[in-house]
Design an enzyme around this catalytic site. Structure first.
Site, PDB file in Angstrom:
ATOM      1  N   TYR A   1       0.845  -1.197   0.000  1.00 38.53           N
ATOM      2  CA  TYR A   1       0.000   0.000   0.000  1.00 38.53           C
ATOM      3  C   TYR A   1       0.877   1.242   0.000  1.00 38.53           C
ATOM      4  O   TYR A   1       2.044   1.218   0.408  1.00 38.53           O
ATOM      5  CB  TYR A   1      -0.950   0.011   1.201  1.00 38.53           C
ATOM      6  N   CYS A   2       0.306   2.342  -0.477  1.00 35.52           N
ATOM      7  CA  CYS A   2       0.992   3.634  -0.488  1.00 35.52           C
ATOM      8  C   CYS A   2      -0.075   4.721  -0.502  1.00 35.52           C
ATOM      9  O   CYS A   2      -1.254   4.438  -0.310  1.00 35.52           O
ATOM     10  CB  CYS A   2       1.939   3.746  -1.684  1.00 35.52           C
ATOM     11  N   THR A   3       0.313   5.956  -0.737  1.00 35.58           N
ATOM     12  CA  THR A   3      -0.623   7.069  -0.601  1.00 35.58           C
ATOM     13  C   THR A   3      -1.812   6.956  -1.551  1.00 35.58           C
ATOM     14  O   THR A   3      -2.969   6.911  -1.131  1.00 35.58           O
ATOM     15  CB  THR A   3       0.098   8.404  -0.834  1.00 35.58           C
TER      16      THR A   3
END
Length: 297
Positions: free
Chosen positions: A191-193
């Site tokens: 996951y990331c922004t």
């Protein structure tokens, strides 16, 4: 009253002439009085722009007129405000550049992109599908943070693995060194922004033998819109603009720790040395803090 908004977006698609796209995007954004950053490569487009709501809506319409960009997922958030000229107060200027990568993992030759996006990336999970996976597989599921360690220090998924990274380029070295090979038999959710880093990271992991890799579709932003602070996310979301961070509700946990006094905070600040780009978690009471390299200066 004019409303300040911020757009976060990207698309992976082959672009035959990135320089021509750069000129078009620069002229379009300038004509609308927008500020922020747009990166373009042969693999696609990556942008964060701030400005007045109507101007940003016109930008979205014009950008989607170009067929390869028709299905871009534009993510909206509140801006801090507008200056006297009606320009975003969250960005100092507009920057539109061509790069080898639209997100810098340092592996442009390894990335494969077609009209459908990144080839060989992790399976996409909507926020609801993520909850279904966790309900089915429980503690077997591994959350793998695809951001740098500073971002994760003020907000992350519960019990997530946070690699010791300063930049996105550090991930390739860690993966090649086998630092996370022990996870290859487990379901790994990257996951990331907003999703862009995990598009690439999940493909890099799959290329290195991770057999069950997922990516959170739409990133933390879309997860926060769906579940706020009543799900698996804890803390604040670090953002790369003047806001510093955003919360998804009025009851967001504060999980960051001030490097100076140890107090709880979600605030980040630059090292006091003007030549240094290092950021630290620093509370309001300890505003002037230097990084380890400059603490004695």
């Amino acid at each position: 009253m004019p409303l300040a908004k911020i757009l976060l977006y990207y698309v992976f698609t082959p672009l035959a002439d990135p320089q021509a796209i750069r000129v078009w995007q620069r002229d379009l954004a300038e004509s609308l009085g927008l500020r922020g950053r747009i990166l373009i490569s042969e693999h696609g487009l990556n942008g964060t722009l701030g400005g007045e709501l109507g101007a940003l809506k016109r930008y979205v319409r014009k950008t989607r007129d170009y067929p390869p960009f028709r299905h871009i997922d534009f993510k909206w958030s509140e801006g801090t405000g507008l200056d006297d000229e009606g320009r975003s107060a969250d960005f100092p200027k507009l920057s539109v550049k061509v790069r080898d990568e639209i997100v810098s993992f340092g592996a442009p030759g390894e990335l494969r992109v077609d009209e459908g996006g990144v080839v060989g990336g992790g399976a996409r999970l909507t926020p609801d599908a993520l909850h279904d996976l966790v309900a089915e597989r429980g503690e077997e599921v591994v959350f793998f943070d695809g951001r740098n360690a500073l971002e994760a220090s003020i907000g992350r998924f519960r019990d997530a693995i946070v690699p010791p990274t300063d930049t996105t380029r550090d991930f390739v070295d860690l993966l090649d060194a086998g630092a996370y090979d022990h996870l290859k038999g487990r379901p790994v959710v990257t996951y990331c922004t907003g999703g862009i880093r995990c598009e690439v990271l999940s493909s890099l992991m799959a290329n290195r033998g991770f057999g069950e890799v997922y990516q959170l579709e739409g990133g933390i932003v879309r997860y926060g819109e769906r579940f706020g602070d009543d799900g698996l996310w804890e803390g604040s979301l670090y953002v790369f603009d003047g806001r510093g961070s955003v919360d998804f509700s009025d009851h967001a946990a504060v999980i960051g720790t001030c490097v100076a006094c140890g107090g709880a905070t979600n605030r980040t600040a630059n090292c006091t040395d003007a030549s240094c780009r290092t950021q630290l978690v620093v509370c309001e009471s300890c505003t002037a803090v230097a990084c380890g390299e400059h603490v004695a200066a």
